[in-house]
Design a protein around this motif. Structure first.
Motif, mmCIF file in Angstrom:
data_model
loop_
_atom_site.group_PDB
_atom_site.id
_atom_site.type_symbol
_atom_site.label_atom_id
_atom_site.label_comp_id
_atom_site.label_asym_id
_atom_site.label_seq_id
_atom_site.Cartn_x
_atom_site.Cartn_y
_atom_site.Cartn_z
ATOM 1 N N THR A 189 0.836 -1.196 0.000
ATOM 2 C CA THR A 189 0.000 0.000 0.000
ATOM 3 C C THR A 189 0.878 1.256 0.000
ATOM 4 O O THR A 189 2.096 1.195 0.230
ATOM 5 C CB THR A 189 -0.912 0.016 1.224
ATOM 6 N N PHE A 190 0.220 2.378 -0.248
ATOM 7 C CA PHE A 190 0.973 3.628 -0.298
ATOM 8 C C PHE A 190 1.582 3.950 1.055
ATOM 9 O O PHE A 190 2.709 4.449 1.137
ATOM 10 C CB PHE A 190 0.053 4.773 -0.751
ATOM 11 N N LEU A 237 13.780 2.750 -8.129
ATOM 12 C CA LEU A 237 12.945 1.764 -7.459
ATOM 13 C C LEU A 237 11.910 2.434 -6.568
ATOM 14 O O LEU A 237 10.741 1.996 -6.511
ATOM 15 C CB LEU A 237 13.824 0.821 -6.640
ATOM 16 N N LEU A 238 12.286 3.487 -5.885
ATOM 17 C CA LEU A 238 11.348 4.193 -5.008
ATOM 18 C C LEU A 238 10.197 4.784 -5.815
ATOM 19 O O LEU A 238 9.023 4.677 -5.432
ATOM 20 C CB LEU A 238 12.082 5.286 -4.232
ATOM 21 N N VAL A 244 3.281 1.824 -8.350
ATOM 22 C CA VAL A 244 2.533 0.592 -8.071
ATOM 23 C C VAL A 244 1.526 0.819 -6.948
ATOM 24 O O VAL A 244 0.362 0.365 -7.019
ATOM 25 C CB VAL A 244 3.510 -0.550 -7.720
ATOM 26 N N ALA A 245 1.939 1.539 -5.903
ATOM 27 C CA ALA A 245 1.025 1.821 -4.795
ATOM 28 C C ALA A 245 -0.129 2.707 -5.250
ATOM 29 O O ALA A 245 -1.275 2.552 -4.777
ATOM 30 C CB ALA A 245 1.788 2.479 -3.653
ATOM 31 N N LEU A 249 -4.139 1.864 -5.177
ATOM 32 C CA LEU A 249 -5.105 2.799 -4.587
ATOM 33 C C LEU A 249 -6.219 3.132 -5.567
ATOM 34 O O LEU A 249 -7.402 3.197 -5.189
ATOM 35 C CB LEU A 249 -4.372 4.069 -4.153
ATOM 36 N N LEU A 250 -5.890 3.307 -6.855
ATOM 37 C CA LEU A 250 -6.907 3.673 -7.846
ATOM 38 C C LEU A 250 -7.843 2.508 -8.166
ATOM 39 O O LEU A 250 -8.968 2.727 -8.638
ATOM 40 C CB LEU A 250 -6.230 4.172 -9.121
ATOM 41 N N ARG A 251 -7.400 1.290 -7.956
ATOM 42 C CA ARG A 251 -8.313 0.156 -8.158
ATOM 43 C C ARG A 251 -9.477 0.200 -7.174
ATOM 44 O O ARG A 251 -10.567 -0.330 -7.440
ATOM 45 C CB ARG A 251 -7.559 -1.160 -7.976
ATOM 46 N N GLN A 252 -9.257 0.855 -6.037
ATOM 47 C CA GLN A 252 -10.298 0.954 -5.015
ATOM 48 C C GLN A 252 -11.004 2.302 -5.059
ATOM 49 O O GLN A 252 -11.626 2.717 -4.086
ATOM 50 C CB GLN A 252 -9.683 0.744 -3.636
ATOM 51 N N ALA A 253 -10.881 3.017 -6.173
ATOM 52 C CA ALA A 253 -11.457 4.363 -6.278
ATOM 53 C C ALA A 253 -12.964 4.348 -6.064
ATOM 54 O O ALA A 253 -13.535 5.241 -5.424
ATOM 55 C CB ALA A 253 -11.115 4.964 -7.632
ATOM 56 N N SER A 254 -13.646 3.335 -6.608
ATOM 57 C CA SER A 254 -15.108 3.300 -6.486
ATOM 58 C C SER A 254 -15.544 3.129 -5.037
ATOM 59 O O SER A 254 -16.607 3.625 -4.635
ATOM 60 C CB SER A 254 -15.674 2.162 -7.341
#
Length: 688
Positions: A189-190, A237-238, A244-245, A249-254
């Motif tokens: 996660t972020f 890498l950072l 990726v984080a 997060l955007l996959r859970q936007a809804s």
């Protein structure tokens, strides 16, 4: 009755006599004789008159008594002789007076010269004592460098016994292992990435400090390349982990959508990173103004973006991992190798000479022992003497060897100090008009990563399960404006996007900041593609229009506080001083003690400014970097003389002046002098 010269008797009352008298009077008046020319009581003498019957003309009249007598030749010679004697006498008196004055002057000069010679002898004696003291004091420079080397070695040992799981940044194997293990971790996660980023940023900082603090002579080219590659790998890498984080997060936007607007809005703040994300779920063409809650940061997006499946991300990193790394300055190999070889030769020669002396002493003692073998006591004593002399010779050898090692260290320290003040002879590469020269300007406040992203597939709840489609390509950027615009009717279908950013609270801008964008192809910052820039200093907000999204930062002239208006170095205590630097915009006070520095106070336009750096003691290199990142750059670089008009000094003279000031700063105060600008490059002038 009177008798004339002819013997006739004349009555003074006769008419003839009266007539003669009257004629004689007028005659004398005509020839210029006045009343004062008469003899006696003003009456004419009868001998001056020519009477009738007296046998014609009378006797000539005598000259007037008021007329000077004619000087004879003898008298004239006498006068000349007197005049000559008087002149000679005056000359003699003047000569005697001059000789007396000259004698007095020479005596005064002799006394002054003797006094001056005594003072010079006393000063020479004092100077010799001071030179001996100075030699002892200057030993502190190599000793300090030796202490730094021991500190660096001790830091490695401390890191080893700490066992916190972080790698040693100077060991390539440990760094490679750390990077590989973190790459393998997925679905972070972020918040987890932010927590891990603290370790990564700490490693990057340590690597940069190693490159800056280690003397150039101790840095090998392979080590420099290794450290820089490790820094770049960690930075890439950072940033990859943040992407990726963000995708996760955007996959859970809804599920995170706002109830009022129907769109997702998320703000995550940390000491090093701040994330602003907005996801367009409703695609309402009227909702074109985006403002994040409790801030004034936001965007004005065009209609085409308001109706697209996009997300807008503003990732504000409080550090700059976009700009190229600064090159590490190293001394010329010829100079370093020459100094090292010379001192090493001295060590070898001394060791050989001492070895020969020890051998000769032992041989002589052996011969003596053979000659007096009968006296066993004496032999034992001589053997003891041989051992004592041998041990003393070895101790002397060690002392000389240590002295020569300190000499090597002193030479390397001097070379490193000289490198700090030497000016670069080559100006940075020529830049185009819109390209930013990072030798002239500096980035402040970190980097704002502005991205328009394609909204990934959303999570769907199915029978108590969350199903989500994961794209192989990962997080994709939305191209704005698109490469082909043939399908669109109007030319202004892709107007610039208005952006409002907040300036970092710990950064000082003395002038309005300049907004620049990163050119990924050319690998440099540019000023084109940005318009309508406005700055509100009270709210610390910058508003501008951007043609295309990408990394954006704010820059300021790196030499805005140069040259100084004045400076002062004042002692506070033993090994503790206060440095005050006054520029056009600010007055900075820095306390220095031993190997630590602290920002004491900052004044902006005669008003005290509170900085987060105040009261924090740091070593010099981190302290300088912290001041630069806060906008308080008062430290010139090797290229500063190309951008600031100053009176450049010979580096060796400048270094010697700094060293002497450092040695005496605990007892004497030093200050700037206007004459330093007027003298030539071989002289340094300051007040003390």
């Amino acid at each position: 009755m009177r008798q004339t010269g002819g013997g006739a008797t004349i009555d003074s009352a006769s008419p003839v006599l009266n007539d003669v008298k009257s004629r004689s009077y007028f005659t004398e008046k005509r020839v210029g004789l006045g009343n004062n020319s008469y003899l006696g009581v003003g009456r004419p003498s009868s001998q001056q008159l020519s009477l009738p019957g007296s046998g014609g003309r009378g006797p000539k009249a005598k000259k007037s008594g008021s007329k000077k007598k004619k000087i004879t030749k003898a008298e004239r010679l006498k006068l000349l002789q007197e005049e000559e004697e008087r002149r000679l006498k005056e000359e003699e008196e003047a000569r005697l007076k001059y000789e007396k004055e000259e004698k007095e002057r020479l005596e005064i000069q002799r006394i002054e010269k003797e006094k001056w010679n005594r003072l010079e002898a006393k000063d020479l004696e004092r100077r010799n004592e001071e030179l001996e003291e100075l030699y002892l004091l200057e030993r502190c420079f190599p000793e300090a460098e030796k202490l730094k080397q021991e500190t660096r070695l001790l830091s490695r040992w401390k890191h080893y016994i700490q066992c916190d799981g972080s790698p040693d940044p100077s060991v390539a194997q440990e760094m490679n292992t750390f990077i590989s293990l973190w790459k393998e971790k997925t679905n972070e996660t972020f918040e987890e990435v932010i927590e891990k980023s603290k370790v990564v940023l700490n490693l990057i900082e340590k690597l940069k400090f190693i490159l800056l603090e280690t003397p150039p002579c101790d840095l090998q080219d392979k080590n420099i390349i290794q450290y820089q590659e490790s820094i770049l790998q960690l930075q890439e890498l950072l940033h990859l982990k943040f992407n990726v984080a963000t995708e996760i997060l955007l996959r859970q936007a809804s599920t995170l959508a706002d109830l009022d607007s129907g769109n997702m809005e998320k703000v995550i703040k940390d000491e090093n990173v701040t994330l602003y994300v907005w996801a367009n779920l409703k695609k309402n063409p009227r909702h074109r103004s985006v403002r994040f809650s409790e801030t004034q940061i936001g965007f004005e997006i065009p209609r085409i973006l308001a109706t697209s499946d996009i997300a807008v991300r503003l990732l504000h990193t409080h550090y700059d991992h976009v700009s190229a790394l600064h090159p590490v300055s190293t001394p010329s190999k010829e100079h370093t190798s020459t100094v090292t070889e010379l001192v090493k030769d001295d060590i070898e020669n001394v060791e050989k000479a001492i070895g020969k002396e020890v051998e000769e002493e032992s041989k002589q003692q052996e011969k003596r022992s053979y000659l007096i073998q009968e006296e066993e006591i004496k032999v034992e004593e001589e053997q003891d003497d041989i051992e004592v002399k041998t041990s003393s010779a070895e101790e002397e050898s060690e002392a000389i060897k240590c002295e020569l090692e300190m000499k090597i260290l002193s030479e390397t320290v001097s070379a490193a100090q000289l490198l700090l003040v030497e000016n670069s002879s080559e100006k940075p590469d020529f830049f185009e008009n819109d390209v930013v020269d990072l030798c002239q300007f500096t980035t402040l406040g970190g980097v704002y990563h502005l991205d328009i992203l394609e909204l990934p597939p959303q999570c769907k709840p199915v029978k108590g399960w969350m199903i989500v489609e994961i794209l192989k390509e990962g997080l994709q950027k939305y191209t704005y404006p698109p490469e082909t615009t043939e399908d669109f009717e109007t030319e202004n279908a892709f107007p610039p996007i208005e952006v409002t950013l907040e300036v970092h609270e710990n950064v000082i801008f003395f002038e309005d900041p300049v907004v620049v964008r990163w050119d990924a192809e050319g690998q440099h910052w540019r000023t084109d593609g940005i318009s309508n820039v406005s700055y509100k200093p009270n709210e610390r907000l910058v508003t501008f229009s951007l043609d295309t999204f990408g990394p954006v930062t704010l820059i300021q002239d790196a030499h805005i506080n140069m040259p100084y208006q004045s400076w002062e170095l004042r002692p506070l205590d033993v090994n503790k001083v206060l440095l005050t630097v006054t520029t056009v915009f600010t007055e900075i006070q820095i306390q220095i003690k031993e190997n630590l520095c602290m920002l004491s106070s900052v004044k902006l336009k005669d008003k005290k400014h509170i900085s987060v750096l105040e009261g924090t003691w740091m070593t010099p290199i981190p302290f300088i970097i912290a001041l630069k990142e806060a906008g308080l750059n008062i430290f010139p670089t090797r290229h500063s003389h190309f951008y600031v008009v100053i009176n450049n000094k010979v580096p060796l003279v400048e270094v010697k002046a700094y060293r002497q000031m450092a040695l005496l700063s605990s007892a004497f105060a030093f200050g700037w002098s206007k004459w330093n600008l007027l003298c030539n490059s071989t002289k340094v002038v300051f007040k003390w």
